[in-house]
Design a protein around this motif. Structure first.
Motif, PDB file in Angstrom:
ATOM      1  N   THR A   8       9.897   3.555 -14.963  1.00 10.78           N
ATOM      2  CA  THR A   8       9.434   2.804 -16.055  1.00 10.78           C
ATOM      3  C   THR A   8       8.391   1.765 -15.843  1.00 10.78           C
ATOM      4  O   THR A   8       8.154   1.656 -14.492  1.00 10.78           O
ATOM      5  N   LYS A   9       7.992   0.881 -16.780  1.00 12.29           N
ATOM      6  CA  LYS A   9       6.980  -0.193 -16.707  1.00 12.29           C
ATOM      7  C   LYS A   9       7.660  -0.953 -15.500  1.00 12.29           C
ATOM      8  O   LYS A   9       6.710  -1.644 -14.667  1.00 12.29           O
ATOM      9  N   LYS A  10       8.965  -1.419 -15.740  1.00 17.71           N
ATOM     10  CA  LYS A  10       9.425  -2.315 -14.555  1.00 17.71           C
ATOM     11  C   LYS A  10       9.513  -1.662 -13.529  1.00 17.71           C
ATOM     12  O   LYS A  10       9.116  -2.525 -12.431  1.00 17.71           O
ATOM     13  N   GLY A  11       9.480  -0.543 -13.478  1.00 16.85           N
ATOM     14  CA  GLY A  11       9.572   0.042 -11.953  1.00 16.85           C
ATOM     15  C   GLY A  11       8.088   0.129 -11.331  1.00 16.85           C
ATOM     16  O   GLY A  11       7.958   0.071 -10.082  1.00 16.85           O
ATOM     17  N   LEU A  12       7.319   0.400 -12.100  1.00 18.12           N
ATOM     18  CA  LEU A  12       5.792   0.522 -11.591  1.00 18.12           C
ATOM     19  C   LEU A  12       5.362  -1.128 -11.240  1.00 18.12           C
ATOM     20  O   LEU A  12       4.731  -1.132 -10.410  1.00 18.12           O
ATOM     21  N   ASP A  13       5.930  -1.980 -11.970  1.00 16.29           N
ATOM     22  CA  ASP A  13       5.533  -3.536 -11.703  1.00 16.29           C
ATOM     23  C   ASP A  13       6.084  -4.019 -10.425  1.00 16.29           C
ATOM     24  O   ASP A  13       5.358  -4.513  -9.668  1.00 16.29           O
ATOM     25  N   ILE A  14       7.554  -3.473 -10.196  1.00 18.72           N
ATOM     26  CA  ILE A  14       7.897  -3.842  -8.768  1.00 18.72           C
ATOM     27  C   ILE A  14       7.313  -2.952  -7.715  1.00 18.72           C
ATOM     28  O   ILE A  14       7.275  -3.592  -6.463  1.00 18.72           O
ATOM     29  N   LEU A  15       7.053  -1.803  -7.710  1.00 17.64           N
ATOM     30  CA  LEU A  15       6.303  -0.894  -6.681  1.00 17.64           C
ATOM     31  C   LEU A  15       4.823  -1.640  -6.588  1.00 17.64           C
ATOM     32  O   LEU A  15       4.519  -1.733  -5.377  1.00 17.64           O
ATOM     33  N   ASP A  16       4.113  -1.863  -7.704  1.00 14.15           N
ATOM     34  CA  ASP A  16       2.667  -2.273  -7.325  1.00 14.15           C
ATOM     35  C   ASP A  16       2.865  -3.717  -6.775  1.00 14.15           C
ATOM     36  O   ASP A  16       2.118  -3.938  -5.771  1.00 14.15           O
ATOM     37  N   LYS A  17       3.943  -4.378  -6.952  1.00 16.73           N
ATOM     38  CA  LYS A  17       4.267  -5.876  -6.525  1.00 16.73           C
ATOM     39  C   LYS A  17       4.179  -5.861  -4.802  1.00 16.73           C
ATOM     40  O   LYS A  17       3.754  -6.388  -4.132  1.00 16.73           O
ATOM     41  N   HIS A  18       4.753  -4.784  -4.375  1.00 16.38           N
ATOM     42  CA  HIS A  18       5.173  -4.566  -2.700  1.00 16.38           C
ATOM     43  C   HIS A  18       4.195  -3.414  -2.363  1.00 16.38           C
ATOM     44  O   HIS A  18       4.415  -2.969  -0.968  1.00 16.38           O
ATOM     45  N   MET A  19       3.136  -2.777  -3.148  1.00 13.05           N
ATOM     46  CA  MET A  19       2.368  -1.861  -2.642  1.00 13.05           C
ATOM     47  C   MET A  19       1.524  -2.149  -1.132  1.00 13.05           C
ATOM     48  O   MET A  19       1.567  -1.287  -0.416  1.00 13.05           O
ATOM     49  N   ASN A  20       1.273  -3.149  -1.260  1.00 13.33           N
ATOM     50  CA  ASN A  20       0.307  -3.571  -0.062  1.00 13.33           C
ATOM     51  C   ASN A  20       1.071  -3.725   1.277  1.00 13.33           C
ATOM     52  O   ASN A  20       0.803  -3.223   2.280  1.00 13.33           O
ATOM     53  N   GLU A  21       2.298  -4.078   1.319  1.00  9.95           N
ATOM     54  CA  GLU A  21       3.173  -4.166   2.270  1.00  9.95           C
ATOM     55  C   GLU A  21       3.586  -2.795   2.596  1.00  9.95           C
ATOM     56  O   GLU A  21       3.574  -2.386   3.925  1.00  9.95           O
ATOM     57  N   ILE A  22       3.851  -1.788   1.884  1.00  9.37           N
ATOM     58  CA  ILE A  22       4.496  -0.329   1.823  1.00  9.37           C
ATOM     59  C   ILE A  22       3.081   0.284   2.693  1.00  9.37           C
ATOM     60  O   ILE A  22       3.382   0.848   3.555  1.00  9.37           O
ATOM     61  N   ARG A  23       2.066  -0.077   2.160  1.00 15.38           N
ATOM     62  CA  ARG A  23       0.747   0.748   2.881  1.00 15.38           C
ATOM     63  C   ARG A  23       0.498   0.008   4.197  1.00 15.38           C
ATOM     64  O   ARG A  23       0.258   0.904   5.023  1.00 15.38           O
ATOM     65  N   LYS A  24       0.761  -1.083   4.466  1.00 10.69           N
ATOM     66  CA  LYS A  24       0.924  -1.880   5.687  1.00 10.69           C
ATOM     67  C   LYS A  24       1.859  -1.064   6.767  1.00 10.69           C
ATOM     68  O   LYS A  24       1.373  -1.054   7.778  1.00 10.69           O
ATOM     69  N   ALA A  25       2.677  -0.792   6.233  1.00  9.32           N
ATOM     70  CA  ALA A  25       3.946  -0.156   6.983  1.00  9.32           C
ATOM     71  C   ALA A  25       3.437   1.169   7.302  1.00  9.32           C
ATOM     72  O   ALA A  25       3.818   1.652   8.537  1.00  9.32           O
ATOM     73  N   SER A  26       2.826   1.787   6.231  1.00 12.04           N
ATOM     74  CA  SER A  26       2.524   3.217   6.570  1.00 12.04           C
ATOM     75  C   SER A  26       1.392   3.185   7.789  1.00 12.04           C
ATOM     76  O   SER A  26       1.295   4.292   8.424  1.00 12.04           O
TER      77      SER A  26
END
Length: 219
Positions: free
Chosen positions: A153-171
């Motif tokens: 959902t839009k809410k799901g996309l927003d929460i994912l986008d909010k933390h995407m930098n940290e997720i990429r950092k972990a990767s």
């Protein structure tokens, strides 16, 4: 005609196009593809004499690979915990499922669970949690009204986008100091392993005889 060889070549071309799309290190033609192949699959004869703890006493390469894979997974989970602690995610599976839906589009619950190599009960817990949070929703398939699909959902996309930098950092941390050619080689090796094991898992994720099934396929 060797169809297995054709499939392998097509898969290599797919990997080349996908990786070169973001990196743009090679020209998108046969010359670029050849350079990429030479980089990824250069002669690795120097690895034949690799040593490891316990080799002299008979410890097998298979045992070492299993141990190292388990250790890497544990390292990755440790890095992911820092993302969970500072977010609304309950576990790393929350954002992994969201990334799957964002990348691949809507799919059935079981397809999503199989894609993430979960047993059905564990996968359903993740999906229900995502639905309750409003991050994903169920829709009816246009092709078959009996099939319910899960989509982000839009809410799901927003929460994912909010933390995407940290997720990429972990990767990035997980891949550590591997060079680009080493990463390409590792992708090829892990993809081969994943293809083998997924062909076993997709039949029945909750089966108690998966080891025997995999062993039979291997032999």
């Amino acid at each position: 005609m060797n169809f297995d060889l054709i499939k392998a070549v097509v898969e290599l071309v797919r990997q080349f196009m996908e990786q070169n799309e973001s990196k743009a290190l090679y020209s998108n033609d046969i010359h670029g593809f050849t350079k990429w192949m030479n980089t990824c699959f250069r002669d690795n004869s120097e690895l034949e004499d690799s040593t490891w703890i316990g080799k002299k006493s008979g410890r097998s390469s298979e045992s070492v690979i299993n141990t190292l894979l388990v250790r890497i997974v544990r390292y990755a989970k440790s890095y992911s915990r820092s993302i969970v602690v500072n977010s609304m995610f309950s576990s790393q599976d929350d954002f992994i499922y969201l990334i799957s839906l964002n990348s691949l589009g809507s799919m059935s619950k079981m397809d999503l669970i199989r894609h993430n190599v979960h047993e059905k009960p564990a996968g359903m817990l993740v999906i229900n949690r995502l639905i309750n949070n409003g991050w994903v929703e169920q829709t009816v398939s246009d092709k078959d009204k009996r099939i319910k699909l899960i989509q982000i959902t839009k809410k799901g996309l927003d929460i994912l986008d909010k933390h995407m930098n940290e997720i990429r950092k972990a990767s990035k941390v997980v891949t550590a100091n591997l060079t680009h050619p080493e990463q390409m080689i590792l992708i090829g090796i892990l993809s081969k392993l994943d293809e083998f094991h997924y062909s076993v898992y997709r039949t029945d994720l909750d089966a108690t005889d998966l080891l025997d099934k995999a062993y039979e396929k291997l032999n």
